[in-house]
Design a protein around this motif. Structure first.
Motif, PDB file in Angstrom:
ATOM      1  N   ASP A 100      -0.105   2.713   7.304  1.00 28.24           N
ATOM      2  CA  ASP A 100      -0.084   1.432   6.617  1.00 28.24           C
ATOM      3  C   ASP A 100      -0.322   1.709   5.131  1.00 28.24           C
ATOM      4  N   VAL A 119       6.180   2.143   7.227  1.00 24.37           N
ATOM      5  CA  VAL A 119       5.583   1.061   6.448  1.00 24.37           C
ATOM      6  C   VAL A 119       6.468   0.806   5.231  1.00 24.37           C
ATOM      7  N   HIS A 138      -1.690  -0.305   1.291  1.00 29.32           N
ATOM      8  CA  HIS A 138      -2.162  -1.473   0.549  1.00 29.32           C
ATOM      9  C   HIS A 138      -2.310  -1.084  -0.918  1.00 29.32           C
ATOM     10  N   GLN A 144      -7.126   8.423   4.541  1.00 32.81           N
ATOM     11  CA  GLN A 144      -6.597   7.615   3.442  1.00 32.81           C
ATOM     12  C   GLN A 144      -6.296   8.513   2.252  1.00 32.81           C
ATOM     13  N   GLY A 150       0.035   6.271  13.307  1.00 33.25           N
ATOM     14  CA  GLY A 150       0.227   5.029  12.577  1.00 33.25           C
ATOM     15  C   GLY A 150       0.046   5.215  11.093  1.00 33.25           C
ATOM     16  N   ASP A 178       5.835   6.080  13.072  1.00 32.96           N
ATOM     17  CA  ASP A 178       5.578   4.764  12.491  1.00 32.96           C
ATOM     18  C   ASP A 178       6.266   4.693  11.135  1.00 32.96           C
ATOM     19  N   LEU A 210      -2.380   4.897   1.097  1.00 32.64           N
ATOM     20  CA  LEU A 210      -1.782   5.071   2.414  1.00 32.64           C
ATOM     21  C   LEU A 210      -2.895   5.383   3.408  1.00 32.64           C
ATOM     22  N   THR A 211      -2.856   4.729   4.554  1.00 39.79           N
ATOM     23  CA  THR A 211      -3.826   4.952   5.625  1.00 39.79           C
ATOM     24  C   THR A 211      -3.072   5.427   6.854  1.00 39.79           C
TER      25      THR A 211
END
Length: 147
Positions: free
Chosen positions: A113, A53, A115, A142, A111, A51, A124-125
């Motif tokens: 992601d 991001v 925020h 996380q 995966g 993945d 980061l997650t």
């Protein structure tokens, strides 16, 4: 999709998991946007991409590697690729900013992601799934990205 205000705004970046070009690097594509085309991501140590991001100005690529030869060897890493280096025909590469294996309680991470918190921290997650296997786990991890 790359958001407005960043290099390649309006472009979808797609990276193959383990589809290789003639030089053994991962095939990737820029779809739509100002300059569509194909580029490559340097493949090292037989890691596959699972993945990616976008951060402000950077592309973080989550990679994983599994090997029975190294025991039950699941390894993951995150590499940071400068977004400005991504262009048709380019071979992009970047430093590893995170690496872990089963000893650090990770699994087959699939995966990623990111925020930004109200305090301005980037979080980061990462997520894995157990693939309906008794040997794997579903995890949600996380981490705060420390520059």
């Amino acid at each position: 999709m790359v958001p407005k205000g960043q290099p390649l705004a309006g472009t979808l970046i797609a990276i193959s998991e383990r589809g290789l070009d003639g030089n053994g690097n991962l095939i990737a594509f820029l779809v739509g946007g100002p300059s569509p085309g194909q580029f490559s991501v340097r493949r090292t140590a037989n890691f596959d991409v699972s993945d990616a991001v976008l951060l402000s100005g950077d592309l973080l690529i989550l990679e994983r590697k599994f090997s029975w030869l190294a025991g039950v060897g699941i390894r993951i890493r995150i590499r940071r690729i400068p977004l400005k280096s991504v262009a048709p025909g380019a071979l992009v590469d970047g430093p590893s900013i995170f690496e872990a294996d089963l000893g650090e309680e990770v699994d087959n991470m699939e995966g990623i992601d990111a925020h930004v918190t109200a305090e301005g921290d980037t979080v980061l997650t990462m997520v894995s799934d157990d693939n309906f296997s008794m040997l794997q786990r579903t995890l949600l991890l996380q981490f705060k990205l420390v520059e």
